[in-house]
Design an enzyme around this catalytic site. Structure first.
Site, PDB file in Angstrom:
ATOM      1  N   ALA A 283      40.767 -95.211  38.769  1.00 41.98           N
ATOM      2  CA  ALA A 283      39.097 -95.874  38.974  1.00 41.98           C
ATOM      3  C   ALA A 283      39.449 -97.212  38.812  1.00 41.98           C
ATOM      4  CB  ALA A 283      37.938 -94.789  38.684  1.00 41.98           C
ATOM      5  N   CYS A 341      58.384 -92.053  34.922  1.00 43.86           N
ATOM      6  CA  CYS A 341      58.963 -90.873  33.338  1.00 43.86           C
ATOM      7  C   CYS A 341      59.221 -89.622  34.666  1.00 43.86           C
ATOM      8  CB  CYS A 341      58.338 -91.078  32.729  1.00 43.86           C
ATOM      9  SG  CYS A 341      56.641 -90.409  32.176  1.00 43.86           S
TER      10      CYS A 341
END
Ligand code: SAH
Length: 398
Positions: A283, A341
């Site tokens: 956002a 990751c």
């Protein structure tokens, strides 16, 4: 000693020194949680000593491929000594380092990080749970540390049928309540709370990449930096150390942001050079684009979007989205440090995702560097699954 007999042909992965036996490979045999078992091929040949996990998909994790080796206190002392000897040879620019990295150090399910004189450990498998006291004593004896905090509150314990556990395992009586430790990474001072921090407290795996970021910020004379998913501000400090004029750091965790803010002054930087936003990164990036903002360098180090390969597709969309937005927000000639990751997203797939993001953003760039986790989080040749952190450094076309 109980034996676990494998199905025909299922010995192959152990013969290649891969430490996992999946549920479907077991022909017969059972044991208690964490009990040491002899794993044998369908013809009875010895394959490995391992720890049994009755509820996990990974039914056995190998401790040793040597039939003569006994799994006892001395075994754990030897493995810990070997892991520490490796760390002494490695170039680690910090007194915060990973001492034991699970399978890569021959200790499946065990993670041990050292933060100055405090150890923080995760016991993530039935085998490590069973040997916990032995392992704890061996760790204290090998390191000279007196305090060991247990962070076995990771969700993966559930797969092993283990409840979450958190608290001092050794040294509870000393300095009661002092779970905050200061480490020195490169030339910086960073505080870690082993009780409240993520994982064991801190993301040590990004240590070398933070240094690389500081170096490139300086090299390119980067002025405006956006550090997304900043956690406690490791890349923020790197950017300031590299000479950036203004660093904006975004995370959705208020305590992490508070610590990041404290790190700015702790390291002697003018607080006016750093601003912080408690926001959802996606956002935030959209808002910045709408507002016509632009940055000379952006770091994207999101949490694990894909815990396993099964989630790769949804994760790919999420990675692509933030990378597209970041590439648009970058000024011409700007620098992007982008990471994943997720074990379920390999280096090649990640590269493809970022390439797709570039196409959508109509941005091209030069791939300056491919990054991985720091060397004290080793990936071994026999256990490629251990590789999880990958990053790309992209220089947007001027
Ligand atoms: N770069 C950091 C580590 C990042 S870990 C370092 O060098 O230490 C990922 C971070 O993402 C966590 O701090 C977590 O709080 C934050 N996070 C997770 N989801 C988020 C979201 N949707 N928006 C913003 N931050 C988020």
């Amino acid at each position: 000693m109980k034996s676990i007999r494998l199905r025909e042909g299922k010995e192959r992965s152990l013969l290649r020194r891969h430490p996992w036996v999946f549920q479907g490979s077991v022909a017969k045999g059972s044991a208690d949680a964490g009990e040491t078992v002899r794993v044998e091929a369908d013809d009875g040949r010895f394959l490995a000593w391992g720890s049994f996990s009755p509820t996990s998909m990974i039914r056995v994790r190998a401790w040793s491929f040597d039939e003569a080796e006994r799994i006892d206190a001395a075994f754990f002392e030897r493995r810990i000594a070997t892991a520490m000897a490796l760390r002494r040879r490695l170039p680690v620019a910090s007194d915060g380092l990973r001492l034991v990295h699970g399978e890569a150090d021959g200790l499946p399910g065990l993670i041990v990080d050292r933060y100055a004189d405090v150890l923080s450990a995760q016991f993530l498998s039935a085998g490590t749970e069973r040997w916990k006291a032995t392992i704890a004593d061996a760790l204290l004896a090998a390191t000279g540390c007196t305090r060991l905090y247990e962070r076995s509150d990771s969700g993966v314990r559930g797969l092993e049928g283990l409840a979450p556990v958190k608290g001092w395992l050794r040294g509870a009586d000393e300095d009661a309540g002092a779970t905050e430790v200061t480490i020195r990474e490169h030339d910086w001072r960073l505080t870690v709370d082993v009780e409240q921090g993520h994982k064991t407290g801190f993301y040590l795996d990004q240590r070398d990449n933070r240094a690389r970021f500081a170096q490139l910020v300086r090299h390119f004379g980067v002025q405006r930096v956006l550090n997304c998913y900043c956690y406690t501000g490791g890349f923020t400090i790197a950017a300031l150390a590299g000479g950036a004029a203004q660093v904006t750091s975004v995370d959705s965790s208020a305590p992490a942001l508070e610590r990041a803010r404290a790190h700015v002054t702790l390291n002697g930087f003018d607080a006016a050079r750093a601003s912080f936003a408690d926001a959802d990164v996606n956002a935030f990036l959209r808002e910045q684009l709408k507002a016509g903002a632009s940055f000379d360098a952006i770091v994207l180090d999101p949490p694990k979007f894909a815990p396993s390969a099964a989630h790769a597709e949804r994760a790919a969309r999420a990675y692509k989205d933030i990378n597209r937005l970041a590439l648009k927000l970058l000024a011409p000639g700007g620098l992007l440090f982008t990471f994943s990751c997720s074990g379920g997203v390999g280096a090649e797939l990640f590269h493809k995702i970022v390439a797709g993001a570039g196409l959508d953003a109509e941005v091209d760039g030069v791939l300056l560097d491919r990054l991985a986790g720091a060397c004290d989080h080793p990936t071994t040749i026999c256990f490629p699954e251990g590789e999880y952190l990958k990053g790309l450094v992209i220089l947007k076309k001027a």
